[in-house]
Design an enzyme around this catalytic site. Structure first.
Site, PDB file in Angstrom:
ATOM      1  N   CYS A  43      12.325   4.797   9.285  1.00  0.00           N
ATOM      2  CA  CYS A  43      13.564   5.236  10.283  1.00  0.00           C
ATOM      3  C   CYS A  43      14.633   4.534   9.869  1.00  0.00           C
ATOM      4  CB  CYS A  43      13.399   5.311  11.762  1.00  0.00           C
ATOM      5  SG  CYS A  43      11.525   5.917  12.115  1.00  0.00           S
ATOM      6  N   ARG A  68      15.699   7.341   3.466  1.00  0.00           N
ATOM      7  CA  ARG A  68      14.479   6.527   3.928  1.00  0.00           C
ATOM      8  C   ARG A  68      13.606   7.688   4.445  1.00  0.00           C
ATOM      9  NH1 ARG A  68      15.346   1.127   5.328  1.00  0.00           N
ATOM     10  NH2 ARG A  68      13.955   1.144   6.996  1.00  0.00           N
ATOM     11  N   TRP A 115      11.546   9.054  11.754  1.00  0.00           N
ATOM     12  CA  TRP A 115      10.497   9.932  11.107  1.00  0.00           C
ATOM     13  C   TRP A 115       9.335   9.935  12.069  1.00  0.00           C
ATOM     14  CZ3 TRP A 115       9.982  11.053   5.550  1.00  0.00           C
ATOM     15  CH2 TRP A 115       8.658  11.437   5.108  1.00  0.00           C
ATOM     16  N   ASN A 141      12.458   1.123  15.432  1.00  0.00           N
ATOM     17  CA  ASN A 141      11.486   1.334  14.166  1.00  0.00           C
ATOM     18  C   ASN A 141      10.286   0.847  14.259  1.00  0.00           C
ATOM     19  OD1 ASN A 141      13.751   2.720  13.106  1.00  0.00           O
ATOM     20  ND2 ASN A 141      14.087   1.272  11.477  1.00  0.00           N
ATOM     21  N   GLY A 142       9.088   1.460  13.858  1.00  0.00           N
ATOM     22  CA  GLY A 142       7.785   0.742  14.082  1.00  0.00           C
ATOM     23  C   GLY A 142       6.640   1.350  14.919  1.00  0.00           C
ATOM     24  N   GLU A 518       2.107   6.197 -14.512  1.00  0.00           N
ATOM     25  CA  GLU A 518       3.420   6.340 -13.733  1.00  0.00           C
ATOM     26  C   GLU A 518       4.150   7.811 -14.170  1.00  0.00           C
ATOM     27  OE1 GLU A 518       5.184   4.981 -11.704  1.00  0.00           O
ATOM     28  OE2 GLU A 518       7.203   5.447 -11.944  1.00  0.00           O
ATOM     29  N   LYS A 522       5.488  10.397 -11.098  1.00  0.00           N
ATOM     30  CA  LYS A 522       6.669  10.766 -10.930  1.00  0.00           C
ATOM     31  C   LYS A 522       6.656  12.353 -11.005  1.00  0.00           C
ATOM     32  CE  LYS A 522       8.509   8.153 -10.040  1.00  0.00           C
ATOM     33  NZ  LYS A 522       7.821   6.787  -9.926  1.00  0.00           N
ATOM     34  N   GLU A 525       5.157  13.284  -7.470  1.00  0.00           N
ATOM     35  CA  GLU A 525       5.946  12.931  -6.259  1.00  0.00           C
ATOM     36  C   GLU A 525       6.974  13.944  -6.082  1.00  0.00           C
ATOM     37  OE1 GLU A 525       6.095   8.011  -5.670  1.00  0.00           O
ATOM     38  OE2 GLU A 525       6.996   8.899  -7.417  1.00  0.00           O
ATOM     39  N   HIS A 541     -15.241  12.017 -20.510  1.00  0.00           N
ATOM     40  CA  HIS A 541     -15.964  11.573 -19.366  1.00  0.00           C
ATOM     41  C   HIS A 541     -15.824  12.596 -18.102  1.00  0.00           C
ATOM     42  CE1 HIS A 541     -18.150   8.625 -21.837  1.00  0.00           C
ATOM     43  NE2 HIS A 541     -16.824   8.443 -22.195  1.00  0.00           N
ATOM     44  N   LYS A 640      10.943   6.117   0.903  1.00  0.00           N
ATOM     45  CA  LYS A 640      11.087   4.734   0.102  1.00  0.00           C
ATOM     46  C   LYS A 640      10.480   3.448   0.405  1.00  0.00           C
ATOM     47  CE  LYS A 640      13.607   3.337  -3.533  1.00  0.00           C
ATOM     48  NZ  LYS A 640      12.968   3.504  -4.835  1.00  0.00           N
TER      49      LYS A 640
HETATM   50  C1  G6P Z   1       6.477   4.042  -1.698  1.00  0.00           C
HETATM   51  C2  G6P Z   1       7.392   4.376  -2.681  1.00  0.00           C
HETATM   52  C3  G6P Z   1       7.229   4.267  -4.057  1.00  0.00           C
HETATM   53  C4  G6P Z   1       7.050   2.818  -4.299  1.00  0.00           C
HETATM   54  C5  G6P Z   1       6.167   2.212  -3.336  1.00  0.00           C
HETATM   55  C6  G6P Z   1       5.919   0.656  -3.358  1.00  0.00           C
HETATM   56  O1  G6P Z   1       5.342   4.548  -1.761  1.00  0.00           O
HETATM   57  O2  G6P Z   1       7.544   5.865  -2.207  1.00  0.00           O
HETATM   58  O3  G6P Z   1       8.238   4.802  -4.825  1.00  0.00           O
HETATM   59  O4  G6P Z   1       6.508   2.489  -5.385  1.00  0.00           O
HETATM   60  O5  G6P Z   1       6.257   2.398  -2.056  1.00  0.00           O
HETATM   61  O6  G6P Z   1       7.121   0.062  -2.873  1.00  0.00           O
HETATM   62  P1  G6P Z   1       7.846  -1.267  -3.222  1.00  0.00           P
HETATM   63  O7  G6P Z   1       8.959  -1.238  -2.508  1.00  0.00           O
HETATM   64  O8  G6P Z   1       6.634  -2.141  -2.632  1.00  0.00           O
HETATM   65  O9  G6P Z   1       7.909  -1.426  -4.701  1.00  0.00           O
END
Ligand code: G6P
Length: 645
Positions: A43, A68, A115, A141-142, A518, A522, A525, A541, A640
């Site tokens: 949030c 966020r 959120w 938040n939390g 990665e 991407k 995601e 395998h 994020k």
């Molecule tokens: C979330 C984000 C990812 C990120 C991960 C770790 O899952 O969506 O994009 O890689 O957290 O985040 P950090 O801030 O620790 O790199």
């Protein structure tokens, strides 16, 4: 910024959109399949006290925190008619529409984007929450872990609740503790609360905002005759760069004149103000259609920032300004989540190749519970863009409890991780807004390469000449990445060809294994296409069973010692009718005979090939997502910064 680091270049000219946007779902708006209860900390919080109209500052700040992720929004403003709340489920535009009807004007207010965790994203569940008489408003938040217990007790004492949230208990609890001093009431209330929070409260009779944090971040922005509060720096940038990062356990009173901070027991604390060097422009889109695309295009100068001033070619070494002595380290444990974890896996390959130090690599959520074998000659490296990811923080804490030395590889200055480690290696990627990480990954790769180089030199496993050769190659990277960015039209064409696929497979070997992971991450995601990554040699395998003419297989086939082996894997895919998209080194004509599509990347030292190879994969994911009409910057269900387990 360390000495010698060049300031960021102005944003590059935004390229022409090479593909028209097509219709499709507006995924990312709303939720599918319920609300994952474990992702509750994303949030946004904004607070303002000063001389401007608070509503404007709050809405503006919340907009800057949209990345966020949220599903409802609300504000409480102290107006001449008293404390007034307007809140709505949905996007900020819904709140703004409501605020046109019911104008809230006044110089003090708090705002929130929520959120959903406890309770669906409805109007009553949106924050702020108030007491029955509306005199106290709270945003949070939390997660309050003992909220059920607290709620039952509060109800038994006659409090009436108007939402299903855990957060509302805070408003009632503060009310019970209130004896004329809001700050003290908050401090007393928090003594009964278990869990994680950034909590902010206002009272109709007080010209102040009170706030406290444990786990969830909060930043105070300092102005002249006005002060701000936010869960993240971008919300403050239009108004001030001078900030105080609150620490865990801090309780703050913010007035027009100043900020008072105490710990939960009431002892006064001094927190230093810092200047953040993020420009507002850097935190905004700079003309690109999406933050993610802007951030992909920023990668050349991000690399310059990360590497700048740290490479000492004459000595064949890097100057990272770290106190940490590599000779005191016998083994390394790398812990991180998501994209940062893949950067960590790359770091493992490099540290082992160049420094001959054994490296264990884990995603942090596994590491923290797997009872790792750690001693005082273990170095735990936690990698994180935000520095706030809870699993990463806990993994690090676990290693530290067991006696490990600690190093943080971090982007966000002043974040929680930076305060808990012995040494910090900043990656200097600047603010990253797109939920899917791109430029921070690039900067993490560069940071891990430098770290491996330093360790190799210190441990005597890397000769001066070899190190100098690597440094020369590192210096070329910004230019080489720029060259790859010019291939966007071709990548858009490939995206057009394959964007209807149901699944993708990504393959790579050695340092290109993390690149494959990665690339797949991407794509899934932001396009929601199922994508898997495997070390190429492992394909036979299992995943080979999936291969048919409908499965695009992206193969990292750049030059290096394992090139021939990778070609053999490509042949295996072709023999089963699979479609191969190869990422290959410029000049490799051979590969054209095997792959349907080839994306060339410039020649570079094989250990550094991931930096040039990940760029076409980022762009491929981006173009596919745009073609499918996805919400690129705020993909559904993702956030994020994941500050809850
Ligand atoms: C979330 C984000 C990812 C990120 C991960 C770790 O899952 O969506 O994009 O890689 O957290 O985040 P950090 O801030 O620790 O790199």
């Amino acid at each position: 910024m360390p000495p010698g680091v060049r300031p960021p270049r102005p944003p590059l000219e935004p390229p022409r959109e090479s593909q028209p946007r097509k219709g499709g779902t507006t995924a990312g708006e709303g939720q599918e399949g319920g609300f994952p209860p474990e992702r509750g900390f994303m949030c946004g919080i904004v607070g303002y006290i000063g001389f401007r109209n608070a509503t404007d500052v709050l809405i503006d700040g919340l907009r800057r925190l949209e990345y966020r992720g949220y599903d409802s929004a609300g504000v409480a403003v102290k107006t001449p008619q008293g404390l007034r709340v307007v809140k709505r489920s949905g996007k900020l535009s819904a709140l703004e529409a409501a605020l046109k009807e019911e104008k809230l004007e006044g110089p003090l207010g708090i705002g929130h984007t929520r959120w959903a965790t406890h309770g669906a994203p409805t109007d009553p569940n949106a924050h702020p929450h108030t007491t029955e008489d509306g005199r106290i408003a709270v945003i949070h938040n939390g997660i309050i872990e003992n909220y059920l217990e607290l709620k039952e007790a509060l109800k038994a004492r006659g409090h009436r609740f108007s939402s299903d949230t855990d957060s509302e208990v805070l408003a009632h609890l503060i009310e019970e503790k209130y004896r004329g001093d809001l700050f003290e009431a908050l401090r007393e209330a928090l003594k009964e609360v278990r869990g994680a929070y950034a909590v902010v409260a206002v009272h109709q009779d007080h010209e102040e905002i009170v706030a406290a944090r444990t786990v969830s971040p909060l930043v105070v922005g300092l102005g002249e005759g006005e002060h701000f509060l936010a869960s993240d720096v971008p919300a403050l940038l239009p108004y001030t760069r001078k900030v105080i990062f609150l620490h865990d356990g801090d309780v703050a009173r913010i007035t027009r004149e100043g900020v008072e901070i105490k710990d939960l027991s009431g002892n006064p604390l001094f927190r230093e103000a810092v200047e953040v060097d993020w420009s507002l422009e850097a935190a905004e889109k700079g003309g690109f259609p999406h933050y993610m695309l802007k951030e992909i295009y920023e990668q050349p100068w991000v690399l310059e920032n990360t590497l700048g001033g740290r490479l000492v070619e004459e000595e064949g070494d890097v100057d990272l300004g770290l106190e940490l002595d590599p000779l005191e380290v016998d083994r390394v444990h790398v812990v991180a989540c998501g994209t940062a974890a893949y950067a960590g896996l790359y770091g493992k390959y490099l540290l082992e190749a160049l420094a001959r130090v054994p490296v264990e690599w884990d995603v942090a959520s596994e590491y923290r519970y797997r009872d790792p074998v750690v001693d005082e000659r273990t170095l735990a490296i936690a990698i994180s863009q935000s520095g706030e990811t809870i699993d990463t923080l806990e993994g690090l804490r676990e290693a530290r409890r067991r006696g490990a030395r600690t190093l943080g590889v971090v982007n966000a200055k002043g974040s929680s991780l930076t305060r808990e480690v012995e040494a910090v290696l900043y990656i200097h990627a600047g603010p990253e807004i797109g939920v899917a990480s791109t430029k921070a990954y690039m900067a993490m790769l560069a940071a891990m390469a430098m770290l491996a180089l330093r360790f190799g030199r210190a441990r005597g496993t890397l000769g001066k000449e070899e190190a100098q050769a690597l440094i020369r190659e590192l210096k070329k990277l910004p230019r080489l990445v720029e060259e790859v960015l010019e291939k966007r039209p071709l990548i858009a064409h490939i995206a057009e060809k394959y964007h209807q696929a149901q699944d993708f497979l990504f393959l790579g070997r050695h340092v290109q294994v993390p690149t494959a992971y990665e690339g797949a991450l991407k794509l899934k995601e932001i396009s929601y296409i199922h994508a898997e990554a495997y070390p190429a040699g492992e394909m036979k395998h299992g995943p080979i069973a999936l291969i048919d003419e409908h499965l695009p297989v992206v193969v990292l086939a750049t030059q290096g010692p394992l090139y021939e082996k990778t070609l053999a894997n490509i042949q295996e895919v072709r023999a089963r009718g699979g479609k191969v998209i190869a990422i290959a080194t410029e000049g490799d004509e051979e590969i054209r005979k095997l792959a349907q599509d080839v994306l060339y990347v410039p020649q570079v030292h094989p250990l550094l090939a991931p930096m040039v190879s990940v760029v076409p994969l980022q762009l491929l994911a981006y173009e596919v997502a745009v073609l499918l009409g996805r919400d690129v910057d705020q993909p559904r269900n993702l956030a994020k910064s994941v500050t809850v387990e």
